[in-house]
Scaffold this motif. Sequence first.
Motif, short mmCIF file in Angstrom:
data_model
loop_
_atom_site.label_atom_id
_atom_site.label_comp_id
_atom_site.label_asym_id
_atom_site.label_seq_id
_atom_site.Cartn_x
_atom_site.Cartn_y
_atom_site.Cartn_z
N UNK A 34 0.81 -1.21 0.00
CA UNK A 34 0.00 0.00 0.00
C UNK A 34 0.85 1.26 0.00
N UNK A 35 1.80 1.36 0.89
CA UNK A 35 2.60 2.59 1.00
C UNK A 35 3.42 2.87 -0.25
N UNK A 36 4.13 1.87 -0.82
CA UNK A 36 4.88 2.18 -2.05
C UNK A 36 3.98 2.61 -3.21
N UNK A 37 2.83 2.00 -3.34
CA UNK A 37 1.92 2.36 -4.43
C UNK A 37 1.40 3.78 -4.23
N UNK A 38 1.07 4.16 -3.00
CA UNK A 38 0.60 5.52 -2.73
C UNK A 38 1.71 6.55 -2.94
N UNK A 39 2.92 6.22 -2.54
CA UNK A 39 4.05 7.15 -2.71
C UNK A 39 4.32 7.38 -4.20
N UNK A 40 4.35 6.31 -4.98
CA UNK A 40 4.58 6.46 -6.42
C UNK A 40 3.42 7.19 -7.09
#
Length: 75
Positions: A34-40
């Motif tokens: 979740x966090x990497x997808x939101x950051x990108x």
Amino acid sequence: MTDPQRPQNSGHFVSDAREELAGMLKDGMAHPSTKPVLIWGAAGAVAGAFLPFVSIGLGLAAGAGYKFYKRVRPE
């Protein structure tokens, strides 16, 4: 690098992506994707704000979509 908490690779992109997305929706921010997808997605939105002919929404979708794809297919 493979994530030990990621669902097993069944060899079918659609089923792997569905399982990953279901896990992200169920676990929320606790899911490792979740966090990497939101950051990108946020980075893509910022890039979309500065690039001509690219909207913020398109940048968000492109950034999040790229990272989601790389989480499902890390090769």
